[in-house]
Design an enzyme around this catalytic site. Structure first.
Site, PDB file in Angstrom:
ATOM      1  N   ARG A 102       1.171  -1.156   0.016  1.00 15.85           N
ATOM      2  CA  ARG A 102       0.381  -0.258  -0.506  1.00 15.85           C
ATOM      3  C   ARG A 102       0.407   1.731   0.003  1.00 15.85           C
ATOM      4  NH1 ARG A 102      -5.059   1.320   3.326  1.00 15.85           N
ATOM      5  NH2 ARG A 102      -5.988   0.684   1.701  1.00 15.85           N
ATOM      6  N   HIS A 129      -7.847   1.033  -6.398  1.00 11.37           N
ATOM      7  CA  HIS A 129      -7.721  -0.108  -4.876  1.00 11.37           C
ATOM      8  C   HIS A 129      -8.229  -1.414  -5.455  1.00 11.37           C
ATOM      9  CE1 HIS A 129      -7.601  -1.484  -1.370  1.00 11.37           C
ATOM     10  NE2 HIS A 129      -8.553  -0.349  -0.934  1.00 11.37           N
ATOM     11  N   GLN A 132      -9.979  -4.617  -3.519  1.00 16.91           N
ATOM     12  CA  GLN A 132     -11.585  -3.983  -2.543  1.00 16.91           C
ATOM     13  C   GLN A 132     -12.346  -4.106  -3.444  1.00 16.91           C
ATOM     14  OE1 GLN A 132     -12.254  -2.027   0.179  1.00 16.91           O
ATOM     15  NE2 GLN A 132     -13.860  -3.294  -0.354  1.00 16.91           N
ATOM     16  N   ASP A 225     -17.551   6.257  -1.563  1.00 15.60           N
ATOM     17  CA  ASP A 225     -16.298   6.492  -0.784  1.00 15.60           C
ATOM     18  C   ASP A 225     -16.174   8.114   0.143  1.00 15.60           C
ATOM     19  OD1 ASP A 225     -13.351   5.690   0.067  1.00 15.60           O
ATOM     20  OD2 ASP A 225     -12.680   6.414  -1.884  1.00 15.60           O
ATOM     21  N   CYS A 268     -16.120   0.746   1.234  1.00 13.74           N
ATOM     22  CA  CYS A 268     -15.724   0.340   1.454  1.00 13.74           C
ATOM     23  C   CYS A 268     -14.282   0.313   2.520  1.00 13.74           C
ATOM     24  CB  CYS A 268     -13.996   0.787  -0.099  1.00 13.74           C
ATOM     25  SG  CYS A 268     -13.386   2.232   0.194  1.00 13.74           S
ATOM     26  N   ARG A 296     -12.840  -9.207   1.783  1.00 16.44           N
ATOM     27  CA  ARG A 296     -11.077  -9.008   1.208  1.00 16.44           C
ATOM     28  C   ARG A 296     -10.472 -10.269   1.594  1.00 16.44           C
ATOM     29  NH1 ARG A 296     -10.182  -3.557   1.685  1.00 16.44           N
ATOM     30  NH2 ARG A 296      -7.628  -4.475   0.832  1.00 16.44           N
TER      31      ARG A 296
HETATM   32  N1   CP Z   1     -11.532  -0.146   2.548  1.00 12.65           N
HETATM   33  C1   CP Z   1      -9.612  -0.211   3.229  1.00 12.65           C
HETATM   34  O1   CP Z   1      -8.679  -0.543   2.549  1.00 12.65           O
HETATM   35  O2   CP Z   1      -9.821  -0.750   4.639  1.00 12.65           O
HETATM   36  P1   CP Z   1      -7.855  -0.482   4.933  1.00 12.65           P
HETATM   37  O3   CP Z   1      -7.964   1.264   4.631  1.00 12.65           O
HETATM   38  O4   CP Z   1      -8.563  -0.050   6.321  1.00 12.65           O
HETATM   39  O5   CP Z   1      -7.631  -1.029   4.531  1.00 12.65           O
END
Ligand code: CP
Length: 312
Positions: A102, A129, A132, A225, A268, A296
């Site tokens: 990430r 992303h 997700q 989001d 998400c 997930r």
């Molecule tokens: N939706 C998601 O990626 O959650 P986090 O940012 O908590 O990992």
């Protein structure tokens, strides 16, 4: 065998996406049935940005595949500062069966993939992303029994990573994707063009609208989001204030009523009630956000096993 990465949604073909989603459903029913990382093989999971769901779900996914998740704090590793992305990739790749990252720029994860020698997975960048979206598609398929032909309406910041990934990932699934967003926050032109190309191949469609009601009208799935993506914290006041251009795109009960009566709501997470979504919606009967969060785990297990097996 070809080394495979998942840096953006269209790194999987439509057929491969369907295979991964089917495998995710199998793994949800039989969690330990696939031991693709037996050994245990190490998977490095690196976070340059905050996380809850992604850390928990990748850690569990790797463990349940028989592997060992090694979570690396990006603040300690300082990738690109303490040493280059390329050198980090060479070090991690020698000791890992895969790398999950990430980070910020898409260029960073592309450089990691170029030098790692093992599969690299995008666990969120500024642009995409994709993990997700796999979880979201699994959730939609569980509720609707189908993906192709459904209409998904994303309302909010059309220029963020979730908007881009919905465009690509849902187009691959043959869905009709509508992005409802202010004219000031349009998706990247190249991503939109690619989504249109995929949609034409898969029998879906793509539309960007500056009217939330029109975007949501009759939709089977409504998603949003946060208006303050990671890295945009300095803009929080203007993005969540009463003059924010996103205010008309909040998922309120009245906006949700414009969707199909059987529509489901996804987010998400983390969610900010009273901003991008009303509590009555996210905590209401159409919301499937807790299934989505759990999925997930299952989607990422399927993805990792696919990438590792394809790359062996
Ligand atoms: N939706 C998601 O990626 O959650 P986090 O940012 O908590 O990992």
């Amino acid at each position: 065998m070809t080394l495979r990465h998942f840096l953006r949604d269209d790194d999987l073909s439509a057929e491969e996406q369907a295979l991964v989603l089917a495998r995710a459903a199998e793994l949800k029913a039989a969690p330990l049935s696939r031991q693709s990382l037996a050994g245990p093989q190490v998977v490095s999971v690196v976070f340059d940005k905050p996380t809850l769901r992604t850390q928990v779900s990748f850690t569990g996914a790797i463990a349940q595949l028989g592997g060992h998740p090694l979570v690396v704090d990006g603040a300690l590793a300082q990738i690109g500062v303490r040493e280059s992305v390329a050198d980090t990739a060479r070090v991690l790749g020698r000791q890992s069966a895969a790398i999950v990252w990430r980070t910020y720029g898409q260029d960073r994860i592309e450089e990691m993939a170029a030098f790692a020698g093992v599969p690299v997975v995008n666990a969120l960048t500024d642009d995409f992303h994709p993990c997700q979206i796999l979880a979201d598609l699994l959730t939609v398929n569980e509720r609707k029994g189908v993906l192709a032909g459904l209409t998904l309406a994303y309302v909010g910041d059309g220029a963020n990573n979730m908007a881009h990934s919905y465009l690509l990932g849902c187009a691959l699934a043959g869905m009709h994707v509508r992005v409802g967003t202010p004219a000031s926050h349009q998706p990247q032109a190249a991503v939109l063009a690619r989504a249109e190309e995929i949609a034409a191949e898969q029998g879906g469609s793509v539309a960007v609208l500056d009217d939330a009601g029109a975007a949501v009208a009759g939709a089977d799935v409504v998603v949003t989001d946060t208006w303050v993506s990671m890295g945009m914290e300095a803009q929080k006041g203007e993005r969540q204030g009463s003059a924010s251009p996103f205010v008309p795109f909040a998922v309120t009960e009245s906006l949700m009523a414009r969707a199909d009566p059987d529509a489901i709501f996804l987010h998400c997470l983390p969610a900010y009630r009273g901003f991008e979504v009303e509590a009555a919606v996210i905590d209401g009967p159409q919301s499937v956000v807790w299934d989505e969060a759990e999925n997930r785990l299952h989607a990422q297990k399927a993805l990792l096993s696919f990438l590792v097996e394809e790359s062996a």
